[in-house]
Design an enzyme around this catalytic site. Sequence first.
Site, PDB file in Angstrom:
ATOM      1  N   HIS A 123      24.840  42.999  46.792  1.00 17.66           N
ATOM      2  CA  HIS A 123      24.815  43.078  45.330  1.00 17.66           C
ATOM      3  C   HIS A 123      26.045  42.326  44.818  1.00 17.66           C
ATOM      4  CE1 HIS A 123      25.264  45.095  41.374  1.00 17.66           C
ATOM      5  NE2 HIS A 123      24.002  45.488  41.492  1.00 17.66           N
ATOM      6  N   ASP A 200      29.101  49.838  50.865  1.00 17.82           N
ATOM      7  CA  ASP A 200      28.514  50.025  49.539  1.00 17.82           C
ATOM      8  C   ASP A 200      27.287  50.914  49.725  1.00 17.82           C
ATOM      9  OD1 ASP A 200      26.899  49.870  47.330  1.00 17.82           O
ATOM     10  OD2 ASP A 200      26.990  47.704  47.123  1.00 17.82           O
ATOM     11  N   GLN A 203      22.699  52.498  47.312  1.00 18.09           N
ATOM     12  CA  GLN A 203      21.262  52.736  47.523  1.00 18.09           C
ATOM     13  C   GLN A 203      20.995  53.685  48.693  1.00 18.09           C
ATOM     14  OE1 GLN A 203      18.919  51.782  45.491  1.00 18.09           O
ATOM     15  NE2 GLN A 203      20.135  50.393  44.243  1.00 18.09           N
ATOM     16  N   LYS A 226      22.478  57.103  40.777  1.00 19.93           N
ATOM     17  CA  LYS A 226      21.409  56.738  41.711  1.00 19.93           C
ATOM     18  C   LYS A 226      21.071  57.898  42.642  1.00 19.93           C
ATOM     19  CE  LYS A 226      22.831  51.884  41.642  1.00 19.93           C
ATOM     20  NZ  LYS A 226      21.844  51.087  40.926  1.00 19.93           N
ATOM     21  N   CYS A 364      20.614  41.464  40.699  1.00 17.93           N
ATOM     22  CA  CYS A 364      22.073  41.301  40.885  1.00 17.93           C
ATOM     23  C   CYS A 364      22.378  40.946  42.335  1.00 17.93           C
ATOM     24  CB  CYS A 364      22.849  42.552  40.480  1.00 17.93           C
ATOM     25  SG  CYS A 364      22.668  42.988  38.769  1.00 17.93           S
TER      26      CYS A 364
HETATM   27  N1  PMP Z   1      25.603  47.984  45.040  1.00 20.05           N
HETATM   28  C1  PMP Z   1      24.282  48.157  45.138  1.00 20.05           C
HETATM   29  C2  PMP Z   1      23.615  47.957  46.468  1.00 20.05           C
HETATM   30  C3  PMP Z   1      23.541  48.524  44.018  1.00 20.05           C
HETATM   31  O1  PMP Z   1      22.225  48.691  44.128  1.00 20.05           O
HETATM   32  C4  PMP Z   1      24.201  48.712  42.796  1.00 20.05           C
HETATM   33  C5  PMP Z   1      23.430  49.085  41.543  1.00 20.05           C
HETATM   34  N2  PMP Z   1      22.291  48.320  41.326  1.00 20.05           N
HETATM   35  C6  PMP Z   1      25.584  48.529  42.752  1.00 20.05           C
HETATM   36  C7  PMP Z   1      26.244  48.169  43.886  1.00 20.05           C
HETATM   37  C8  PMP Z   1      26.358  48.735  41.495  1.00 20.05           C
HETATM   38  O2  PMP Z   1      26.294  50.076  41.100  1.00 20.05           O
HETATM   39  P1  PMP Z   1      26.819  50.518  39.672  1.00 20.05           P
HETATM   40  O3  PMP Z   1      26.162  49.600  38.682  1.00 20.05           O
HETATM   41  O4  PMP Z   1      26.365  51.930  39.530  1.00 20.05           O
HETATM   42  O5  PMP Z   1      28.308  50.372  39.679  1.00 20.05           O
END
Ligand code: PMP
Length: 406
Positions: A123, A200, A203, A226, A364
Amino acid sequence: MSFDVDALRAQFPILDQQVNGKPLVYLDNGATTHKPNAVIDAIAGYYRHDNSNVHRGAHTLSDRATARFEQARESVRGFINARSTDEVIWTKGTTEAINLVAFSWGRDNLKQGDRVLVSGMEHHANIVPWQILSAQTGAELVPIPVDDRGQLDMAAFTDLLDERVKLVSIVHVSNALGTVNPVEAIIEKAHAVGAKVMIDGAQAVAHWPLDMQALDCDFYAFSAHKMYGPMGIGVLYGKRELLEAMPPFMGGGEMIETVSFEGTTYNTLPFKFEPGTPNVAGAIGTGAAIKFINSLDRDAVAAHEADVLNYAVSRAKDYPGLTLVGDADHRAGVMGFVLEGAHPADLGMLLDQQGVAVRTGNHCAMPIMTRFGLTGTVRASFALYNTRADVDALFAGLDKAKTFLM
Ligand code: PMP
């Protein structure tokens, strides 16, 4: 304990609605999950009864707010099996947690010639902070390649590991592909060359129990929204000895011990990294989300989620013109795909007209889209309240969309 999906769905009031005249089928859980009554009520209850600023109170409400805020931190500690609440830092979410590590640990520990490894399926939240840091420190950001099925090339990873690598920062479950990365092996190999490891977990956190002590990663980041909790709050787990040695990321109230114009001393962990008024309601909501998750039979939840995801994948494989983007042996929560002759954005709009909520676009994660020669996909992502009937609705929606597009 068994798993009664209807009883569970009844705890999520938002699911019970029509969208565009059709029953809502929510398959955008990778973006955010919905909140059960227990979480909504905990947040409302805090604002109704206990709202006050924390850690500074000479009065009862402030004491109550502080106690509930710190109880929530203890809930997180138990949830991820950290050794101590000193290792649980509240952040705005995964993004802030990664930035905290980049700009505190990274600025202190990286220099010209050092390397940070990430995967090719990250991401943007786990790419851009390291790029900014690389520009400032001269360290190099190196992506680990991903194979045609969306799996990490572990041989390439092993080849990349040498004494230049100071950090491996890797996604636990890819939000674009659903791939579950073999983080245990990655951590072991990275530690063997003296590198630190950040995971990270955005998910991953909703899908199975996490154990920081068993995993032995150095940092782990996740977002409450999430995992059935509120938006605007998340967690950075870090090993105590690393957090102790790291400089503050942001300055302000609460993170100090004494302040004078001659110099300032910092507060102890975890407060050193929590300047300003925290998201108290968010923390309490996170605690309620953990209580909700812990009230379930997690093995049964995992079995249910796997059944729904496997059903979706098997239907996708039989669907004419559909190509899965990411088909890893070990996957969780996410199914990305493209349909021949149909732009993902058009499909998303036409599915929405059927009441089916999916996400479309690059998620993203532009580098992995580019890796597959795409600008975007359709992503269906699943939570514990989804069912095979939701999957059927997705494919019925695709059938209908095709009549408009082809
Ligand atoms: N890493 C991953 C794998 C994600 O899926 C996301 C959210 N789509 C993020 C980071 C960022 O999370 P947040 O927007 O809650 O900070």
